[in-house]
Structure formats: structure tokens, C-alpha cells
Design a protein around this motif. Structure first.
Motif, PDB file in Angstrom:
ATOM      1  N   PHE A 222     -40.731  65.992  73.212  1.00  0.00           N
ATOM      2  CA  PHE A 222     -42.556  65.161  72.720  1.00  0.00           C
ATOM      3  C   PHE A 222     -43.231  63.875  73.423  1.00  0.00           C
ATOM      4  O   PHE A 222     -44.056  64.486  73.256  1.00  0.00           O
ATOM      5  CB  PHE A 222     -41.695  64.088  71.372  1.00  0.00           C
ATOM      6  N   ALA A 223     -42.671  63.225  74.263  1.00  0.00           N
ATOM      7  CA  ALA A 223     -43.218  62.544  75.652  1.00  0.00           C
ATOM      8  C   ALA A 223     -44.872  63.844  76.200  1.00  0.00           C
ATOM      9  O   ALA A 223     -45.868  63.159  75.953  1.00  0.00           O
ATOM     10  CB  ALA A 223     -42.679  62.087  76.493  1.00  0.00           C
ATOM     11  N   THR A 224     -43.807  65.377  76.338  1.00  0.00           N
ATOM     12  CA  THR A 224     -44.796  65.336  77.083  1.00  0.00           C
ATOM     13  C   THR A 224     -46.056  66.643  75.968  1.00  0.00           C
ATOM     14  O   THR A 224     -46.167  67.033  76.928  1.00  0.00           O
ATOM     15  CB  THR A 224     -43.656  66.718  77.605  1.00  0.00           C
ATOM     16  N   ARG A 225     -45.452  66.625  74.493  1.00  0.00           N
ATOM     17  CA  ARG A 225     -46.427  67.375  73.688  1.00  0.00           C
ATOM     18  C   ARG A 225     -47.510  65.783  73.257  1.00  0.00           C
ATOM     19  O   ARG A 225     -48.746  66.485  72.922  1.00  0.00           O
ATOM     20  CB  ARG A 225     -45.979  67.334  72.589  1.00  0.00           C
ATOM     21  N   GLY A 226     -47.196  64.754  73.406  1.00  0.00           N
ATOM     22  CA  GLY A 226     -48.128  63.071  73.414  1.00  0.00           C
ATOM     23  C   GLY A 226     -47.536  63.114  71.778  1.00  0.00           C
ATOM     24  O   GLY A 226     -48.184  63.004  70.649  1.00  0.00           O
ATOM     25  N   VAL A 227     -46.640  63.317  71.760  1.00  0.00           N
ATOM     26  CA  VAL A 227     -45.720  63.454  70.114  1.00  0.00           C
ATOM     27  C   VAL A 227     -45.033  62.150  69.588  1.00  0.00           C
ATOM     28  O   VAL A 227     -44.282  61.478  70.459  1.00  0.00           O
ATOM     29  CB  VAL A 227     -45.329  64.269  69.235  1.00  0.00           C
ATOM     30  N   ASN A 228     -45.117  60.796  68.501  1.00  0.00           N
ATOM     31  CA  ASN A 228     -44.958  59.788  69.076  1.00  0.00           C
ATOM     32  C   ASN A 228     -43.332  59.326  67.987  1.00  0.00           C
ATOM     33  O   ASN A 228     -44.287  60.386  66.294  1.00  0.00           O
ATOM     34  CB  ASN A 228     -46.008  58.444  67.879  1.00  0.00           C
ATOM     35  N   LEU A 229     -42.812  58.408  68.312  1.00  0.00           N
ATOM     36  CA  LEU A 229     -41.644  58.737  67.105  1.00  0.00           C
ATOM     37  C   LEU A 229     -41.259  57.132  66.828  1.00  0.00           C
ATOM     38  O   LEU A 229     -41.577  56.495  67.291  1.00  0.00           O
ATOM     39  CB  LEU A 229     -40.411  58.926  68.187  1.00  0.00           C
ATOM     40  N   SER A 230     -40.545  57.728  65.011  1.00  0.00           N
ATOM     41  CA  SER A 230     -41.041  56.006  64.553  1.00  0.00           C
ATOM     42  C   SER A 230     -39.437  55.734  64.262  1.00  0.00           C
ATOM     43  O   SER A 230     -39.445  55.058  63.576  1.00  0.00           O
ATOM     44  CB  SER A 230     -41.881  56.558  62.908  1.00  0.00           C
ATOM     45  N   LEU A 231     -38.943  56.891  64.044  1.00  0.00           N
ATOM     46  CA  LEU A 231     -37.690  56.583  63.884  1.00  0.00           C
ATOM     47  C   LEU A 231     -36.564  57.463  65.102  1.00  0.00           C
ATOM     48  O   LEU A 231     -36.288  58.875  65.130  1.00  0.00           O
ATOM     49  CB  LEU A 231     -36.695  56.917  62.919  1.00  0.00           C
ATOM     50  N   LEU A 232     -35.401  56.804  65.580  1.00  0.00           N
ATOM     51  CA  LEU A 232     -35.040  57.215  66.800  1.00  0.00           C
ATOM     52  C   LEU A 232     -33.698  57.225  66.681  1.00  0.00           C
ATOM     53  O   LEU A 232     -33.260  55.368  66.629  1.00  0.00           O
ATOM     54  CB  LEU A 232     -35.001  57.346  68.029  1.00  0.00           C
ATOM     55  N   GLN A 233     -32.071  57.578  66.045  1.00  0.00           N
ATOM     56  CA  GLN A 233     -30.775  56.982  65.713  1.00  0.00           C
ATOM     57  C   GLN A 233     -29.939  57.898  65.527  1.00  0.00           C
ATOM     58  O   GLN A 233     -29.983  58.936  65.647  1.00  0.00           O
ATOM     59  CB  GLN A 233     -31.099  55.991  64.006  1.00  0.00           C
TER      60      GLN A 233
END
Length: 315
Positions: A222-233
Motif C-alpha cells: 500500500f505504501a509504495t502506491r500511496g494508498v492510505n489504510l483506515s483499518l488494519l486489524q
């Protein structure tokens, strides 16, 4: 009143629950048939079996985090897609049979999630109380009217006294006045809702192995494509100690180039990727991203590579 061609929607009932309130937000829901169920498993089984076209289920709370029963069910039941999300502000009242006063209360009926969100108030005002679990906030109130019940009071949604002959002993008993529960509408449809620019995508991903840096490698997709995460569980897979899957909500739609590229990276990296759906965000907030991760940049790079392979000038 349902239309002659109405379809059935399942929800955690009975009428008056927060899930019921979420279903009220669905466009045209009033024209459909609403089927009250007792738990998430029953609601999703309705969808898989075809008894219902969709089910409204709670998936996340701003105080308690992810609803693990829902997350585990979505991970284990194939063929489900999230097609929408809805936010419901959460507050509670303490109700009892007429004639009951707060000093009489020894046993409190409450749904476990509701109880967790009111425990500070309950521990302060009723330090010696016992908790009697209920299947829903409304059923907790209904338990008070059942013959032989041991509950003296119940945690329930505001307005419950208009549906049942109960007295409100205290209102606004939730520990967090800003609490919100996020609900999702789950269907078996393969059709993905149209891209709006204010979308969310949900997936469940397993790590390939238990080794140093595994989670970081997942997050790099995600980070290398500029995608933000709103939940990681994380949730245990259940087949062995130390084996986990991750429930991920990310900003964007599968038709966004940066999101599609991240999903491809996940598929190459993980032995199991469950795509739960891309759908409009409940808050309708447009997704912000750095310009170098825009669709045109990914398309231009792909066209450049295609041109090199075809023998075209690469300048």
C-alpha cells in the motif's frame, strides 16, 4: 409497506436496534421486506441461501474497534461482498420495569458490545451489578418483560420506552458521547458499485509465513502506491498458534489505478486474499492522494513499458 416486488433484507433485530437504524439509511429500504435475525451468522446465511438479497451487519465501532464476529464470518464464508457502509451514532439508556428504582438493580441485561461501551457508568453507578448477555440491545429490554427473568434493568437504545412498557432509569449512559458504529450492507452480488471518488475497499489478507518483516512487506504493498489504510486489524486464522490474517480497509476503489496495483501486489505476496468489495464511503469524503499516485501516472507508466516491449522509442 413493502412493494409487490419487494426483496428481503436481513438485520439484527428486533425493530429499534442500531442495525435497524442503519438499514433505515439504505435508499428505498422502506419498500423492502425486513427479516429480523438473532446474530451475524444467521444474517449472512440468509444471503448465501438466497432468503435475503442483503444483510446489514455491524463491522466496526469507534470505541471497541472491529467487530470480530463479523470479521471472522466474512473471512470464512465465501461469496460475500460489501456493497455499502452506514454510520450510526451510539448512545444508550438504562431501562427497567415500572416501579423499579436504580437502587433495586442487581442484574443488567445487555448486548456484550453495548455493555462494553457502558461499563464505566455501570461500574460507577452500580458497582455490584452482574451482567446478563443479550442477543441485541432491544432484546435486552424485551427480556425484562419475560416471565421468570432475572434481570432488573437493561441497556437499550434511546426511545425503547416508546416500544415497550418500560421506565428509563438513566439516559446517556454511554462512556463515550462520540461513539459511532459502522455497519455494512453485505450481498452475494458480483457487481461492484460505481466509483464515486469517495470510496473504500475492504480485503482480508494472510501473511505467507511467520517471519521477520512479513507485516512490513504487506504494508509496503500500500505504501509504495500511496494508498492510505483506515483499518488494519489482525485475527487468528485458528489452525495454529502464530498464524494470523489481517482485515484491511483502504481508501479508494478497485478501479483506481493505485488501488488495483496494490491489490495485484497483495495477490503476488499473499497465499490468500479475500476481496470484500469496493463501495462508497458513508461520510462521502473525497479521497486525497499525492499527485504522483494519480491514475494518469500509472497509465502512462504502463503505456511506456508496453511501448518498450513493442519496440517503440522509449524517450
Amino acid at each position: 409497506m413493502p412493494s409487490p416486488h419487494a426483496e428481503t433484507y436481513s438485520y439484527l433485530g428486533p425493530a429499534g436496534t442500531f442495525t435497524w437504524a442503519a438499514l433505515n439509511q439504505v435508499p428505498d429500504a422502506a419498500d423492502q421486506i425486513w427479516r429480523s435475525v438473532n446474530n451475524v451468522g444467521e444474517a449472512l446465511d440468509d444471503v448465501i441461501s438466497g432468503r435475503s438479497v442483503a444483510a446489514m451487519i455491524a463491522i466496526e465501532n469507534s470505541v471497541e474497534g472491529g467487530v470480530t464476529a463479523t470479521q471472522d464470518a466474512l473471512a470464512s464464508i465465501p461469496g460475500l461482498r460489501i456493497v455499502g457502509e452506514y454510520l450510526v451514532p451510539v448512545d444508550f439508556v438504562l431501562v427497567a420495569r415500572p416501579g423499579t428504582v436504580l437502587a433495586d438493580v442487581k442484574v443488567v441485561a445487555a448486548h456484550p458490545v453495548a455493555y462494553a461501551q457502558c461499563h464505566l457508568w455501570l461500574d460507577r453507578e452500580l458497582p455490584e451489578h452482574e451482567h446478563l448477555p443479550a442477543t441485541s440491545n432491544v432484546s435486552a429490554a424485551a427480556q425484562l418483560l419475560a416471565e421468570g427473568t432475572v434481570a432488573d434493568a437493561a441497556v437499550a437504545p434511546p426511545g425503547i420506552d416508546a416500544e415497550y412498557p418500560l421506565t428509563v432509569l438513566a439516559d446517556k449512559i454511554g462512556d463515550n458521547p462520540n461513539a459511532v458504529t459502522r455497519f455494512v450492507l453485505v450481498s452475494s452480488t458480483r457487481r461492484i458499485p460505481d466509483r464515486t471518488g469517495a470510496d473504500k475497499t475492504s480485503v482480508i489478507v494472510e501473511l505467507p509465513s511467520d517471519q521477520p518483516g512479513g507485516l512490513m512487506e504487506l504494508l509496503e504493498q500500500f505504501a509504495t502506491r500511496g494508498v492510505n489504510l483506515s483499518l488494519l486489524q489482525s485475527r487468528p486464522i485458528g489452525d495454529a498458534l502464530g498464524r494470523y490474517r489481517f482485515v484491511v480497509d483502504l481508501d479508494g476503489h478497485i478501479l483506481d489505478e493505485r488501488v488495483a496495483d496494490a491489490l495485484l501486489g497483495l495477490k503476488r505476496f499473499s497465499p490468500s486474499v479475500i476481496f470484500l468489495g469496493s463501495y462508497p464511503r458513508a461520510d462521502q469524503q473525497a479521497i486525497e492522494y499525492v499527485s504522483r499516485y494519480g491514475d494518469d501516472v500509472f497509465i502512462e507508466a504502463r503505456d511506456w513499458l508496453r511501448g518498450l516491449i513493442a519496440g517503440e522509442p522509449g524517450d
